[in-house]
Design a protein around this motif. Structure first.
Motif, short mmCIF file in Angstrom:
data_model
loop_
_atom_site.label_atom_id
_atom_site.label_comp_id
_atom_site.label_asym_id
_atom_site.label_seq_id
_atom_site.Cartn_x
_atom_site.Cartn_y
_atom_site.Cartn_z
N VAL A 95 0.86 -1.18 0.00
CA VAL A 95 0.00 0.00 0.00
C VAL A 95 0.89 1.24 0.00
CG1 VAL A 95 -1.72 1.31 1.29
CG2 VAL A 95 -1.85 -1.18 1.23
N ASP A 96 0.62 2.18 -0.87
CA ASP A 96 1.42 3.39 -0.95
C ASP A 96 1.32 4.16 0.38
OD1 ASP A 96 1.95 6.39 -1.64
OD2 ASP A 96 2.64 5.30 -3.41
N GLU A 97 2.45 4.68 0.85
CA GLU A 97 2.46 5.35 2.15
C GLU A 97 1.60 6.61 2.16
OE1 GLU A 97 6.55 8.04 1.87
OE2 GLU A 97 6.59 6.14 2.94
N THR A 98 1.33 7.17 0.99
CA THR A 98 0.47 8.36 0.94
C THR A 98 -1.00 7.98 1.15
OG1 THR A 98 0.24 8.18 -1.47
CG2 THR A 98 2.04 9.54 -0.62
N ALA A 99 -1.29 6.68 1.15
CA ALA A 99 -2.67 6.22 1.30
C ALA A 99 -2.98 5.75 2.72
CB ALA A 99 -2.97 5.09 0.31
N VAL A 100 -2.05 5.99 3.67
CA VAL A 100 -2.28 5.58 5.06
C VAL A 100 -2.23 6.79 5.97
CG1 VAL A 100 -1.28 3.30 4.64
CG2 VAL A 100 0.15 5.11 5.56
N ASP A 101 -2.93 6.68 7.09
CA ASP A 101 -2.89 7.71 8.12
C ASP A 101 -1.75 7.40 9.07
OD1 ASP A 101 -3.30 9.57 10.09
OD2 ASP A 101 -5.28 8.83 10.69
N LEU A 102 -0.70 8.22 9.04
CA LEU A 102 0.50 7.96 9.83
C LEU A 102 0.19 7.84 11.32
CD1 LEU A 102 3.53 7.59 9.27
CD2 LEU A 102 3.85 10.01 9.78
N ALA A 103 -0.86 8.52 11.77
CA ALA A 103 -1.22 8.48 13.19
C ALA A 103 -1.61 7.09 13.65
CB ALA A 103 -2.36 9.45 13.47
N SER A 104 -2.01 6.23 12.72
CA SER A 104 -2.37 4.85 13.07
C SER A 104 -1.15 3.99 13.35
CB SER A 104 -3.19 4.21 11.94
OG SER A 104 -4.43 4.87 11.77
N PHE A 105 0.03 4.49 13.01
CA PHE A 105 1.24 3.67 13.12
C PHE A 105 2.31 4.28 14.02
CE2 PHE A 105 -0.93 2.75 9.21
CZ PHE A 105 -0.99 1.37 9.21
N LEU A 106 2.17 5.54 14.36
CA LEU A 106 3.15 6.19 15.25
C LEU A 106 2.60 6.28 16.66
CD1 LEU A 106 4.64 9.17 13.21
CD2 LEU A 106 5.90 7.27 14.18
N ARG A 107 3.20 5.54 17.58
CA ARG A 107 2.82 5.64 18.98
C ARG A 107 3.32 6.98 19.54
NH1 ARG A 107 5.24 2.02 22.51
NH2 ARG A 107 3.81 2.89 24.02
N THR A 108 2.56 7.51 20.48
CA THR A 108 2.87 8.82 21.06
C THR A 108 2.77 8.74 22.57
OG1 THR A 108 1.91 9.87 19.10
CG2 THR A 108 2.25 11.28 21.01
N SER A 109 3.61 9.49 23.25
CA SER A 109 3.55 9.54 24.71
C SER A 109 2.16 9.92 25.18
CB SER A 109 4.57 10.55 25.24
OG SER A 109 4.40 10.77 26.63
N THR A 110 1.72 9.28 26.26
CA THR A 110 0.42 9.61 26.83
C THR A 110 0.48 10.90 27.64
OG1 THR A 110 0.89 8.20 28.75
CG2 THR A 110 -0.33 7.20 26.92
N ARG A 111 1.68 11.37 27.91
CA ARG A 111 1.82 12.63 28.65
C ARG A 111 1.75 13.78 27.66
NH1 ARG A 111 6.66 14.36 32.95
NH2 ARG A 111 5.63 16.28 33.66
N PRO A 112 0.85 14.74 27.83
CA PRO A 112 0.69 15.82 26.85
C PRO A 112 1.98 16.59 26.61
CG PRO A 112 -1.13 15.83 28.42
CD PRO A 112 -0.11 14.84 28.95
N ALA A 113 2.23 16.93 25.34
CA ALA A 113 3.46 17.61 24.96
C ALA A 113 3.57 18.98 25.64
CB ALA A 113 3.53 17.76 23.45
N ALA A 114 2.46 19.70 25.73
CA ALA A 114 2.50 21.04 26.36
C ALA A 114 2.86 20.94 27.83
CB ALA A 114 1.14 21.72 26.18
#
Length: 363
Positions: A95-114
């Motif tokens: 699947v072309d990478e432009t056809a996916v939502d990157l947020a579905s694959f990048l884990r993010t800290s649960t602690r808010p960035a701000a």
């Protein structure tokens, strides 16, 4: 191009489930069964974790079709294997990478960035030594600060997600602040400064623009300890008030924080602050790693994990809610492929040498 919406995540998979969805190919290798038939071993991932995959039919065809780092639309069946789940793939296509939502694959800290940014500002503001405070203010600004807020703390084992480096750093700073009050010989400002910059060069050691995280060429060739010294030394050139002794003690903490020659430190920790930083860093990495294992356990009971090669032991842990979708990276474990396909026993992966085994760490 239409975005391929992801419908199910790895943390939601159950035994016997049939599915068709998009996953990231984190690892891939072509091997042969004992009968000489090729099969494809893969690790697929999304933001909630990883799962081992075997492709028994048309392995060579799919091997040529897909590469590590590609996205694949996978049709598969989920099967239990040694208290873990695996997928047997019946078909897949790139699947072309432009056809996916990157947020579905990048884990993010649960602690808010701000919240973390505000905590960083407060910590730097608490430094009483004017020269050290100015040095830290010079470092944590602009592009360095932006990267620091996004970088992972590791490629896989601990805090291996967007914002993980900042979360890990602030966790160590919090412990350092408490311990500095307990031991009068500790220079609190120096310990906090060392905690803030000890892993800073991971902003350049890893490529975290997309999953799965990889080492940059410079990161692999030079490493974050030496690169961290470069970053701090360049910033120190803009702070005339910093003394040679202060700078040397701070750089020593960066170079020695892995604690052992075998773990990559060119020098051993030789000041109270450097020794303390090493143990705090090691403690935080191990605690977060164990927490990530607890999250993936079912129920609410004490259970034994699989053998953890990086820690050279089994762990007895209490489950803390496997239903949490944002579970941390799955610890590596070598499955027994023969058990996953009795009709086609396969070769076991080769054991690492004892030296290479002992040189692994969570850093």
């Amino acid at each position: 191009m239409n975005i391929q919406e992801k419908k199910i995540f790895i943390s939601q998979l159950t035994a016997g489930q049939q599915l068709q969805d998009v996953f990231l190919v984190a690892k891939k290798s072509l091997a042969d069964t004992r009968a000489g038939k090729p099969y494809l071993a893969m690790t697929l991932m999304d933001r909630t974790g990883e799962i081992e995959v075997r492709v028994w039919e048309n392995a060579q065809q799919y091997d040529a079709l897909i590469e590590e780092g590609d996205y694949a639309l996978v049709q598969a069946v989920v099967k239990p294997f040694r208290d873990q789940l695996q997928m047997t793939v019946t078909s897949l296509r790139k699947v072309d990478e432009t056809a996916v939502d990157l947020a579905s694959f990048l884990r993010t800290s649960t602690r808010p960035a701000a919240e973390m940014h505000a905590a960083l500002d407060a910590v730097i503001g608490s430094i009483t030594d004017p020269a050290l405070q100015q040095l830290l203010q010079t470092i944590f600004q602009g592009e360095v600060l932006q990267k620091f807020q996004r970088a992972p703390a590791a490629k896989k084992l601990h805090h291996a997600y967007i914002g993980g480096l900042m979360e890990h750093t602030l966790s160590i700073v919090g412990m350092a602040d408490k311990v500095a009050d307990h031991y009068p010989l500790i220079d609190r400002d120096m310990l906090i400064a060392g905690a803030l910059v000890h892993d800073l060069a991971k902003i350049e050691e890893f490529d975290y623009s997309k999953p799965a995280f990889q080492y940059t060429d410079r990161g692999r060739l030079v490493g974050h300890l030496v690169m961290g010294v470069d970053i701090v030394r360049r910033a120190a050139g803009q702070v005339p008030a910093i003394t040679d002794d202060q700078l040397d003690r701070l750089l020593h903490m960066i170079l020695s924080h892995h604690g052992q020659y075998g773990f990559g430190s060119p020098v051993l920790p030789m000041t109270p602050e450097a020794i303390l930083l090493h143990y705090l860093d090691d403690m935080d990495a191990k605690m977060q790693y164990m927490e990530s294992l607890c999250v993936k356990m079912d129920g609410n009971s004490w259970q034994w994990t699989d053998y953890q090669r990086h820690l050279e032991r089994y762990l007895y842990l209490r489950a803390c809610g496997a239903a949490q979708e944002e579970g941390a990276e799955q610890a590596e474990d070598i499955p027994d492929p023969a058990a996953s396909s009795p009709a086609e026993p396969v070769r076991q992966p080769r054991e690492k040498s004892s030296l290479a085994h002992r040189q692994q760490s969570l850093f």
